[in-house]
Design an enzyme around this catalytic site. Sequence first.
Site, PDB file in Angstrom:
ATOM      1  CB  THR A 120      15.093 -84.151  38.509  1.00  0.00           C
ATOM      2  OG1 THR A 120      15.861 -85.110  39.232  1.00  0.00           O
ATOM      3  CG2 THR A 120      14.428 -83.212  39.509  1.00  0.00           C
ATOM      4  N   GLY A 159      14.863 -77.119  37.516  1.00  0.00           N
ATOM      5  CA  GLY A 159      14.612 -77.672  38.848  1.00  0.00           C
ATOM      6  C   GLY A 159      15.867 -77.735  39.714  1.00  0.00           C
ATOM      7  CD  GLU A 205      18.137 -82.788  35.673  1.00  0.00           C
ATOM      8  OE1 GLU A 205      16.951 -82.964  35.986  1.00  0.00           O
ATOM      9  OE2 GLU A 205      18.548 -81.720  35.180  1.00  0.00           O
TER      10      GLU A 205
HETATM   11  C1  5RP Z   1      15.502 -80.196  36.372  1.00  0.00           C
HETATM   12  C2  5RP Z   1      15.371 -80.215  34.890  1.00  0.00           C
HETATM   13  C3  5RP Z   1      14.037 -80.608  34.333  1.00  0.00           C
HETATM   14  O1  5RP Z   1      14.225 -81.680  33.485  1.00  0.00           O
HETATM   15  C4  5RP Z   1      13.490 -79.438  33.570  1.00  0.00           C
HETATM   16  O2  5RP Z   1      13.419 -78.317  34.439  1.00  0.00           O
HETATM   17  C5  5RP Z   1      12.107 -79.752  32.996  1.00  0.00           C
HETATM   18  O3  5RP Z   1      11.193 -79.870  34.028  1.00  0.00           O
HETATM   19  P1  5RP Z   1       9.670 -80.274  33.796  1.00  0.00           P
HETATM   20  O4  5RP Z   1       9.665 -81.671  33.282  1.00  0.00           O
HETATM   21  O5  5RP Z   1       9.065 -80.131  35.169  1.00  0.00           O
HETATM   22  O6  5RP Z   1       9.065 -79.302  32.823  1.00  0.00           O
HETATM   23  O7  5RP Z   1      16.272 -79.926  34.155  1.00  0.00           O
HETATM   24  O8  5RP Z   1      16.783 -79.755  36.753  1.00  0.00           O
END
Ligand code: 5RP
Length: 232
Positions: free
Chosen positions: A31, A102, A108
């Site tokens: 995600t 996120g 995850e």
């Molecule tokens: C979501 C996550 C994402 O992998 C992490 O926040 C990185 O996000 P992005 O690819 O938008 O920089 O752990 O829970």
Amino acid sequence: MISDDLDQLKKTAATEAAQFIRNGMVVGLGTGSTAKHMIRALGEKVRAGMTLRGVPTSQETAALAKQAGIPLLEADNRWEIDVAIDGADQVDPQFNLIKGGGGALLKEKIVASSAKQFIVVVDHTKQVPILGGSFPLPIEVIPFGWGSTAREIESLTKSRVVLRERNGGPFLTEAGHFIVDVHLDRITQPGELETALNLIPGVVETGLFVGRTDVLIIGTPQGVRTVHAPRK
Ligand code: 5RP
């Protein structure tokens, strides 16, 4: 570096990660903005005739995957995931991660730990000498008694613990839990910290991913670097 440039680095690295996927594989779909590029790259492979099935780590990812034409496995399947690909918020030199920016860390981690191979894709700004500092550690907690859980986390970590909010109320994860963000300066022993946090009643999961990364793909202004973790 402006954010459009960073997004381009994420895209190049995520496209490289998609090259690890072979016909017939079951793929864990992470995600976030990096994962989004990987999903689009996989969608192109499906359109070109590749057969694969995805296990999404969030509703947002499920929607993107459907749009991209990637068939999905049901949430209650006993999956056999070949490869999971995901982004991260921080990565240290041992390939340990902070994830959960996120809010999808629980799914995850379940998907990453079910996969035979876990590929992490980041842009170079996510690399840190030591976890913590610039990015708080997200911890998913049960709403019941969350304040007591937060106090225990505070006394364990000696750090500020902040309830994540969205639209004037607590941020709710897809599993209906809260997230607290822990402002730790330096995480010198991520494995020990993960274990200790998971022993606190009310903690569902932490955003520390320790010893899970098999391959790290980094988008840098000089090009993409792919590094394999030493054998576990
Ligand atoms: C979501 C996550 C994402 O992998 C992490 O926040 C990185 O996000 P992005 O690819 O938008 O920089 O752990 O829970």
